[in-house]
Scaffold this active site. Structure first.
Site, mmCIF file in Angstrom:
data_model
loop_
_atom_site.group_PDB
_atom_site.id
_atom_site.type_symbol
_atom_site.label_atom_id
_atom_site.label_comp_id
_atom_site.label_asym_id
_atom_site.label_seq_id
_atom_site.Cartn_x
_atom_site.Cartn_y
_atom_site.Cartn_z
ATOM 1 C CB ALA A 1 57.814 42.733 42.076
ATOM 2 C CD GLU A 2 53.495 38.725 41.110
ATOM 3 O OE1 GLU A 2 52.184 39.429 41.243
ATOM 4 O OE2 GLU A 2 54.310 38.861 40.286
ATOM 5 C CG PHE B 1 43.616 36.010 43.064
ATOM 6 C CD1 PHE B 1 42.466 35.733 43.324
ATOM 7 C CD2 PHE B 1 43.712 37.831 43.027
ATOM 8 C CE1 PHE B 1 41.330 36.536 43.502
ATOM 9 C CE2 PHE B 1 42.785 38.622 43.211
ATOM 10 C CZ PHE B 1 41.477 37.897 43.582
ATOM 11 C CB ALA B 2 46.810 30.510 43.551
ATOM 12 C CG ASP B 3 44.592 32.128 39.478
ATOM 13 O OD1 ASP B 3 44.493 32.020 40.489
ATOM 14 O OD2 ASP B 3 43.896 31.865 38.599
ATOM 15 N N PRO C 1 55.206 34.365 37.938
ATOM 16 C CG PRO C 1 54.660 36.469 37.615
ATOM 17 C CD PRO C 1 53.882 35.331 38.048
ATOM 18 C CG HIS D 1 41.183 36.827 39.451
ATOM 19 N ND1 HIS D 1 41.250 37.377 37.882
ATOM 20 C CD2 HIS D 1 41.434 38.014 40.029
ATOM 21 C CE1 HIS D 1 41.788 38.589 38.012
ATOM 22 N NE2 HIS D 1 42.020 38.745 39.452
#
Length: 683
Positions: free
Chosen positions: A412-413, A439-441, A445, A484
């Protein structure tokens, strides 16, 4: 449905002095609430006002159960009565309403009706409804960590904001971690004009949370002062004693429109409008005092006259108070960073054995955790036995520093970021490092919490700084494809209030990470994951190395052209420069920015004085990438130094595909850079 709570307060049981004090607070809140629209009509201010009338009972109870400078309170934009009950003055409320420099919430920097007093732990929250539940949970984690057993966090919001996903994340996390947080839902049946039945299937939204373990739910009549007092006192006491979260669901009415820009007669009929006025909590409380002979009409009128005078006097002071100065917009954008005395330029001699970038990050994290015991790290997969993140950057940290300081977060970013914001509110010594996403991608959220953090320091006029380092494994060249292999700095660097760094070598990674953790404010720390274990990125790293923000590094001297780069493409630029030297007889200067925000313009301009040609190279897309800003700055501020247009090279304007052939066709490489450089040289 009402929870069984002790009835400690009633019109008969409560002493007269307390009853009259409460009436003064309730009447003061209502007087200010009703006066607010007049400021807008007179073009004085208060251009946003969400009336509290109809919520008086529960808001009074919230304020009365908040202990200033001990507990923590997160009011929402309708909580005027809450803040009056908690002790804020008429002056402070009006200063906020008409956006004066003396506004204790933030000096007029935030929307009116967003009341706060950070010195008392009444926190400044944003207009993104309900997102402060995450901050409250993070603060609850701090209370538990620092064993503040006699303190509680109170988070207040309307019932419709509970539809937001991050509210569920916050309450799920508080339940899972067993945190002393009281979440108050003030249910007036509407989200602006949207009725509750369009929000949720349950008539009482708190029922959506009844399956959560460790969570207690208390229902009360938010229109009734005594029922609300009993419910809030029970909730606060239970949260402290059990060290677990509570939801208080308070049934209210909204007597007026949602706000001064809303016309509720467009969606509410006459019967409903008459009904809500009939259930006015203030009028009910006044009637009860008279009916049960706990006060006389003269006593109440005397209070009303004194309150009216108090508000008039506060108004006179507020009107004369100074407005914010235009030039102050540049104050408190970011706190001053930690500065290095030993390594002011972020360079060092090369005595020693090179180490890889991933080892440099791991050792620096451990070193900073030893240096400051108030340092914490969490994220997804970062602390599971011998594993330390997807790429093992945090390997071994939980074993050395324990589960309190190093722990896994839910997938849960929003929660990862929001609770970091909240925990750093506890004290200024705390430093939090988060893996914002695996991953930065996957970071998107968390964007609302990222944006929130960028303006916390500015919005509070320097009263709160989220001291957080956000680590993200960024970029491609690993065959990762969608989610990714993308780069994100072009979007994430557009917000004031954050530092953005992107190292290419192990020493810079260590030095920038140390500076990031030691600095106040938020830093976005982008790590080129393709270089974690690459021999190209290995470097000698002094144990105490520090790299200042805003200091680029010249990786190769030259006089015919300047390549400006960072991250994965730094090596490609160096390779292209070597080829041009051997094959074309042209010496290319390569600048590794290291720091995107702040940006070292001085080093770039000094290089261009020698070379007169600029090639901007990065892994991100050319269109919308960070290089566009670099090119514009050069064209705007160094145009006369140029003998050719600024040239850019980056990814194609397409997602990065999974198949290596597709990835190779999309991303920059040495040959593409060499071709662009030769074109520029021949201009």
């Amino acid at each position: 449905m009402k929870s069984n709570v002790p009835e400690n307060y009633s019109v008969k049981k409560t002493d007269k002095e307390t009853l009259l004090k409460w009436y003064k607070l309730l009447f003061l809140g209502r007087t200010l609430d009703e006066r607010a629209p007049n400021y807008l009509k007179q073009a004085i201010g208060w251009s946003y006002h969400a009336p509290a009338a109809g919520h008086d009972g529960i808001q009074h109870a919230i304020g009365q159960n908040f202990k200033k400078e001990k507990d923590h309170l997160f009011p929402y934009y309708r909580d005027l009565q809450t803040c009056i009950s908690a002790g804020m003055t008429a002056e402070e409320v009006i200063f906020n309403g008409i956006s004066k420099d003396a506004d204790v919430a933030g000096g007029g920097r935030h929307m009116s009706n967003h009341l706060a007093k950070p010195a008392w732990n009444i926190h400044n929250v944003s207009s993104a409804t309900g997102n402060h539940t995450l901050h409250a949970t993070g603060l609850g984690r701090a209370l538990k960590t620092y064993k503040e057993d006699d303190a509680v966090v109170i988070s207040s919001q309307g019932e419709s904001s509970v539809s937001e996903g991050y509210v569920y994340e916050a309450i799920n996390g508080a339940s899972n971690e067993k945190l002393p947080v009281v979440f108050v839902f003030q249910d007036n049946g509407y989200g602006i004009s949207v009725p509750k039945e369009d929000q949720t299937a349950n008539r009482k939204v708190a029922r959506n949370f009844e399956g959560f373990k460790n969570l207690r739910i208390i229902y009360c009549n938010g229109k009734d002062v005594f029922d609300s007092m009993n419910a809030m006192e029970e909730a606060v006491n239970w949260a402290k004693k059990e060290q677990r979260p509570v939801v208080v669901h308070a049934n209210c009415v909204r007597i007026g429109s949602h706000s001064n820009s809303d016309r509720h007669e467009l969606y509410r009929d006459e019967n409903e409008l008459s009904y809500v006025k009939e259930y006015d909590p203030l009028a009910k409380y006044r009637r009860m005092l008279l009916r049960y002979e706990r006060a006389t009409e003269d006593e109440l009128k005397d209070i009303e006259e004194k309150v009216t005078k108090e508000v008039k006097d506060a108004h006179k002071k507020a009107i004369k108070a100074p407005d914010p100065k235009p030039e102050s917009i540049h104050d408190f954008v970011l706190p001053e960073p930690y500065t290095s005395e030993k390594y002011p330029e972020g360079t060092h001699n090369d005595d020693g054995e090179p180490i890889k970038l991933i080892q440099a990050l791991n050792e620096t994290l451990k070193s900073e955790f030893r240096n400051n015991p108030d340092t914490y790290i969490w994220g997804q997969d970062i602390a599971n036995k011998d594993k330390g993140g997807v790429f093992n950057v945090s390997k071994g940290m939980q074993k050395e520093f324990g589960k309190t300081r190093v722990f896994n977060a839910p997938i849960a970013e929003d929660y990862i970021m929001g609770t970091a914001n909240g925990m750093t509110r506890y004290n200024d010594k705390i430093r939090v490092v988060v893996e914002g996403a695996e991953f930065a991608d996957y970071f998107w959220p968390a964007m609302e919490q990222y944006v929130e953090m960028t303006h916390e320091y500015w919005r509070t006029k320097g009263q709160f700084s989220p001291n957080v380092t956000v680590r993200l494994a960024s970029g491609g060249y690993i065959g990762g494809g969608l989610y990714h292999s993308q780069t994100t700095e072009g979007a994430l660097s557009t917000f004031p209030g954050v530092r953005v760094v992107y190292p290419s070598f192990a020493d810079d990674a260590a030095g920038l990470l140390r500076t990031s953790i030691r600095s106040k404010g938020m830093t976005l720390f982008l790590e080129p994951k393709a270089l974690y274990n690459s021999p190209k990125a290995a470097a000698v790293v002094p144990d105490d190395f520090e790299v200042p923000f805003g200091k680029a590094r010249i990786r190769r001297d030259g006089k015919h052209m300047t390549m400006i780069t960072y991250g994965n493409t730094t090596y490609m630029c160096l390779e292209a420069a070597e080829k041009m030297s051997k094959e074309d007889g042209l010496e290319v200067e390569v600048i590794d920015l290291r720091s995107l925000l702040p940006l070292d313009k001085e080093t770039i301009f000094e290089s261009l004085k020698k070379t007169s040609r600029a090639l901007v190279v990065h892994e991100d897309k050319v269109f919308g990438g960070f290089g566009g800003e670099l090119s514009a700055i050069i064209a705007d501020e160094a145009f006369e130094l140029l003998d050719a247009p600024v040239k850019r090279l980056g990814s194609e304007f397409t997602p990065v595909g999974f198949n290596r052939i597709l990835e190779g066709a999309t991303l920059p490489n040495t040959d593409k850079i060499l071709k662009a450089a030769r074109e520029l040289a021949g201009y």
